[in-house]
Design a protein around this motif. Structure first.
Motif, PDB file in Angstrom:
ATOM      1  N   ARG A 163       0.705  -1.250   0.042  1.00  0.00           N
ATOM      2  CA  ARG A 163      -0.024   0.084   0.102  1.00  0.00           C
ATOM      3  C   ARG A 163       0.789   1.376  -0.084  1.00  0.00           C
ATOM      4  O   ARG A 163       0.695   2.222  -0.920  1.00  0.00           O
ATOM      5  N   ALA A 164       1.805   1.293   0.545  1.00  0.00           N
ATOM      6  CA  ALA A 164       2.963   2.445   0.795  1.00  0.00           C
ATOM      7  C   ALA A 164       3.374   2.457  -0.520  1.00  0.00           C
ATOM      8  O   ALA A 164       3.573   3.694  -1.090  1.00  0.00           O
ATOM      9  N   GLU A 165       3.791   1.756  -1.288  1.00  0.00           N
ATOM     10  CA  GLU A 165       4.432   2.002  -2.543  1.00  0.00           C
ATOM     11  C   GLU A 165       3.486   2.354  -3.572  1.00  0.00           C
ATOM     12  O   GLU A 165       3.849   3.192  -4.516  1.00  0.00           O
ATOM     13  N   GLY A 166       2.095   1.772  -3.424  1.00  0.00           N
ATOM     14  CA  GLY A 166       1.089   2.150  -4.460  1.00  0.00           C
ATOM     15  C   GLY A 166       0.839   3.668  -4.398  1.00  0.00           C
ATOM     16  O   GLY A 166       0.480   4.256  -5.112  1.00  0.00           O
ATOM     17  N   LEU A 167       1.430   4.392  -2.978  1.00  0.00           N
ATOM     18  CA  LEU A 167       1.108   5.640  -2.903  1.00  0.00           C
ATOM     19  C   LEU A 167       2.282   6.573  -2.800  1.00  0.00           C
ATOM     20  O   LEU A 167       2.494   7.725  -2.543  1.00  0.00           O
ATOM     21  N   GLY A 168       3.376   5.896  -3.555  1.00  0.00           N
ATOM     22  CA  GLY A 168       4.592   6.568  -3.865  1.00  0.00           C
ATOM     23  C   GLY A 168       5.730   6.445  -2.764  1.00  0.00           C
ATOM     24  O   GLY A 168       6.461   7.521  -2.696  1.00  0.00           O
ATOM     25  N   MET A 169       5.574   5.916  -1.626  1.00  0.00           N
ATOM     26  CA  MET A 169       6.269   5.945  -0.638  1.00  0.00           C
ATOM     27  C   MET A 169       7.040   4.473  -0.465  1.00  0.00           C
ATOM     28  O   MET A 169       6.945   3.430  -1.157  1.00  0.00           O
ATOM     29  N   THR A 170       7.587   4.070   0.548  1.00  0.00           N
ATOM     30  CA  THR A 170       8.544   2.843   0.830  1.00  0.00           C
ATOM     31  C   THR A 170       7.869   2.327   2.193  1.00  0.00           C
ATOM     32  O   THR A 170       7.641   3.192   3.024  1.00  0.00           O
ATOM     33  N   GLY A 171       8.098   0.946   2.092  1.00  0.00           N
ATOM     34  CA  GLY A 171       7.578   0.198   3.555  1.00  0.00           C
ATOM     35  C   GLY A 171       8.366  -0.661   3.798  1.00  0.00           C
ATOM     36  O   GLY A 171       7.992  -1.730   4.496  1.00  0.00           O
ATOM     37  N   ASP A 172       9.633  -0.875   3.513  1.00  0.00           N
ATOM     38  CA  ASP A 172      10.304  -2.234   3.303  1.00  0.00           C
ATOM     39  C   ASP A 172      11.449  -1.962   4.368  1.00  0.00           C
ATOM     40  O   ASP A 172      12.581  -2.024   4.287  1.00  0.00           O
ATOM     41  N   VAL A 173      10.871  -1.836   5.647  1.00  0.00           N
ATOM     42  CA  VAL A 173      11.722  -1.787   6.842  1.00  0.00           C
ATOM     43  C   VAL A 173      11.030  -2.999   7.844  1.00  0.00           C
ATOM     44  O   VAL A 173      10.087  -3.467   7.638  1.00  0.00           O
ATOM     45  N   GLY A 174      11.816  -3.211   8.813  1.00  0.00           N
ATOM     46  CA  GLY A 174      11.301  -4.163   9.804  1.00  0.00           C
ATOM     47  C   GLY A 174      12.245  -5.191  10.117  1.00  0.00           C
ATOM     48  O   GLY A 174      12.915  -5.769   9.435  1.00  0.00           O
ATOM     49  N   VAL A 175      11.875  -6.000  11.127  1.00  0.00           N
ATOM     50  CA  VAL A 175      12.984  -7.068  11.614  1.00  0.00           C
ATOM     51  C   VAL A 175      12.406  -8.535  11.049  1.00  0.00           C
ATOM     52  O   VAL A 175      13.251  -9.314  11.160  1.00  0.00           O
ATOM     53  N   ALA A 176      11.202  -8.666  10.600  1.00  0.00           N
ATOM     54  CA  ALA A 176      10.488  -9.821  10.299  1.00  0.00           C
ATOM     55  C   ALA A 176       9.974 -10.012   9.028  1.00  0.00           C
ATOM     56  O   ALA A 176       8.850  -9.749   8.655  1.00  0.00           O
ATOM     57  N   GLU A 177      10.837  -9.763   7.950  1.00  0.00           N
ATOM     58  CA  GLU A 177      10.439 -10.088   6.489  1.00  0.00           C
ATOM     59  C   GLU A 177      10.114 -11.565   6.400  1.00  0.00           C
ATOM     60  O   GLU A 177      10.270 -12.297   7.070  1.00  0.00           O
ATOM     61  N   ARG A 178       9.745 -11.707   5.143  1.00  0.00           N
ATOM     62  CA  ARG A 178       8.867 -13.193   4.956  1.00  0.00           C
ATOM     63  C   ARG A 178       9.953 -14.245   5.009  1.00  0.00           C
ATOM     64  O   ARG A 178       9.838 -15.217   5.686  1.00  0.00           O
TER      65      ARG A 178
END
Length: 206
Positions: A137-152
């Motif tokens: 959703r962040a990327e769809g709004l032109g921002m980034t959201g690829d942070v955090g300790v538990a990725e897939r």
């Protein structure tokens, strides 16, 4: 410290994955084919073995095929970058695989009468979906959201280790892993929401 460990681990995996990716591309295998194959493998491990209580086999199969998530991405990069459909397919197959893993775990725990474990598995399923949704959703709004300790990849490894240990006789390992994963997944959602909020605030000031 966790971020340093993630970067180091991924760098090590990249050195292993790149020769395999190069070989598959030379053989004419497409990144999309690897994506679908990886998802089918996870489904077999989760539903064919994990849901029936064969946790060691299920964990090993799921972990092996989950690593194709790095392989198809590396292949796409080597072949000139991911296509729009390739990115869509990869994200969609990830959701299918994640649902199968946590659904299978929840089902098996329910058959064992472990209601606490079922609750943790369902929280992991919901929070894992939110982790991915917030980023998308962040990327769809032109921002980034690829942070955090538990990725897939980290999420699947945690539940995989828990399942493996329980299958080897360490009874509460899977339940403990699930509650740990539930906590870090919720924390990761918070990290991503906060990251997007800060970006939105900066945009609002411009």
């Amino acid at each position: 410290m966790a971020k340093i460990f993630q970067v180091t681990a991924r760098a090590g995996m990249t050195r292993v994955v790149e020769p395999v990716a190069r070989g598959l591309l030379r053989a004419g295998v497409s990144p999309n084919a690897v994506t679908v194959t990886g998802t089918v493998g996870v489904l077999v491990g989760a539903l064919g073995f994990g849901a029936r209580g064969q946790l060691v086999a299920g964990a090993l199969i799921v972990t092996f095929f989950a690593l194709t998530d790095m392989l198809d991405g590396t292949m796409a990069r080597m072949s000139g970058g991911s296509t729009r459909f390739g990115a869509f397919l990869d994200s969609s197959m990830d959701r299918v695989a994640d649902s199968a893993v946590f659904g299978a775990v929840a089902y098996w725990l329910a058959t064992e009468g472990n209601h606490s474990g079922v609750a943790a598995a369902l929280i992991c399923l919901a929070a894992g979906g939110l982790v991915s949704y917030v980023k998308a959703r962040a990327e769809g709004l032109g921002m980034t959201g690829d942070v955090g300790v538990a990725e897939r990849t980290e999420r699947l490894l945690i539940v995989g280790v828990g399942g493996l240990l329980t299958g080897l006789g360490v009874g509460p390992a899977l339940e403990i892993a699930l509650w740990l994963l539930a906590a870090v997944s919720i924390f990761t959602v918070g990290q991503r929401v906060a990251h997007v909020y800060r970006q939105a605030q900066l945009v609002g000031r411009e």
